[in-house]
Design a protein around this motif. Sequence first.
Motif, short mmCIF file in Angstrom:
data_model
loop_
_atom_site.label_atom_id
_atom_site.label_comp_id
_atom_site.label_asym_id
_atom_site.label_seq_id
_atom_site.Cartn_x
_atom_site.Cartn_y
_atom_site.Cartn_z
N TYR A 1 0.99 -1.42 0.10
CA TYR A 1 0.08 0.02 0.08
C TYR A 1 0.91 1.37 0.38
O TYR A 1 1.35 2.39 -0.72
N THR B 1 4.75 10.18 -1.03
CA THR B 1 4.81 11.58 -2.16
C THR B 1 3.47 12.12 -2.47
O THR B 1 3.58 13.30 -2.44
N THR B 2 2.66 12.24 -0.44
CA THR B 2 1.65 12.99 -0.18
C THR B 2 1.59 14.22 0.61
O THR B 2 2.78 14.04 1.02
N PHE B 3 1.08 14.86 0.59
CA PHE B 3 0.79 15.65 1.42
C PHE B 3 1.02 15.61 3.19
O PHE B 3 1.57 15.56 4.03
N GLU B 4 0.35 14.49 2.92
CA GLU B 4 -0.20 13.49 3.86
C GLU B 4 0.79 13.19 4.89
O GLU B 4 1.70 14.09 5.85
N TYR B 5 1.42 12.42 4.12
CA TYR B 5 3.16 11.75 4.15
C TYR B 5 3.88 13.17 5.28
O TYR B 5 4.72 12.91 5.81
N TRP B 6 4.07 14.07 4.22
CA TRP B 6 4.87 15.55 4.71
C TRP B 6 4.92 15.94 5.67
O TRP B 6 5.49 16.55 6.82
N PHE C 1 -1.31 7.38 6.84
CA PHE C 1 -0.25 7.20 6.04
C PHE C 1 1.26 7.81 7.36
O PHE C 1 1.89 8.35 7.66
N TYR D 1 0.83 3.28 -3.95
CA TYR D 1 0.34 4.36 -3.67
C TYR D 1 1.21 5.53 -3.58
O TYR D 1 0.61 7.02 -3.29
N ARG D 2 1.96 5.12 -3.60
CA ARG D 2 3.57 6.30 -2.96
C ARG D 2 3.28 7.10 -2.20
O ARG D 2 3.20 8.51 -2.80
N ILE D 3 2.73 6.70 -1.12
CA ILE D 3 2.35 7.60 0.20
C ILE D 3 3.41 8.62 -0.20
O ILE D 3 2.56 10.13 1.02
#
Length: 187
Positions: free
Chosen positions: A25, A33-38, A91, A29-31
């Motif tokens: 997952y 690279t998301t705003f939420e991850y950062w 995330f 879903y390249r977590i």
Amino acid sequence: MDIRIEQFDKIVKMIEGAQAALNKYFFEYRIFTTFEYWLMIFFLIAPLVLLYFKIDKSKLFEICFYGYNIHVLFGYIDLYGRNLGYWNYPFPVLPPITGLSLDASLVPVTFMLVYQWTIKRKKNYYIYSLLTAVIFSFLFKPVLVRMGLFKLYQEINYIHLLICYVIVVFVAKWMMDLFLWIRRKYA
């Protein structure tokens, strides 16, 4: 081979499968690279930077030991809740440690600063830590839920989270008091 051990080995394989699914997952879903991850990275790093500048160096060991108590206790409760399917973090900074940002940094550092403030100003620790727990439970966590950074499952609600916070901050304080008593007695 003992049937119990065979059953246990099957459970371990299921856990391995669940972790593999979480890793898939994360990368599929390249977590990362998301705003939420950062944002979760920010929740991990920013409190530690703040702590570096704000911690009372004259009480460094005491405050850090208290923070370590918070970190360990909260980590256990968080792991318990995740393992029972009560909550989780969509995330994660690291897939095997989904609650890392909050368990290792944001929550312990916040309570460390509250602890430091209460001992420095001779304020009631229990009142201010309870107030902080209420803010985490009824303001911060609902915001995380709305942003999709934290998910509650089953019948778990914010009162349950408050109970978890209260248990952690009270036990951490009692542990700290015990160690301070031991230091005074034997120093």
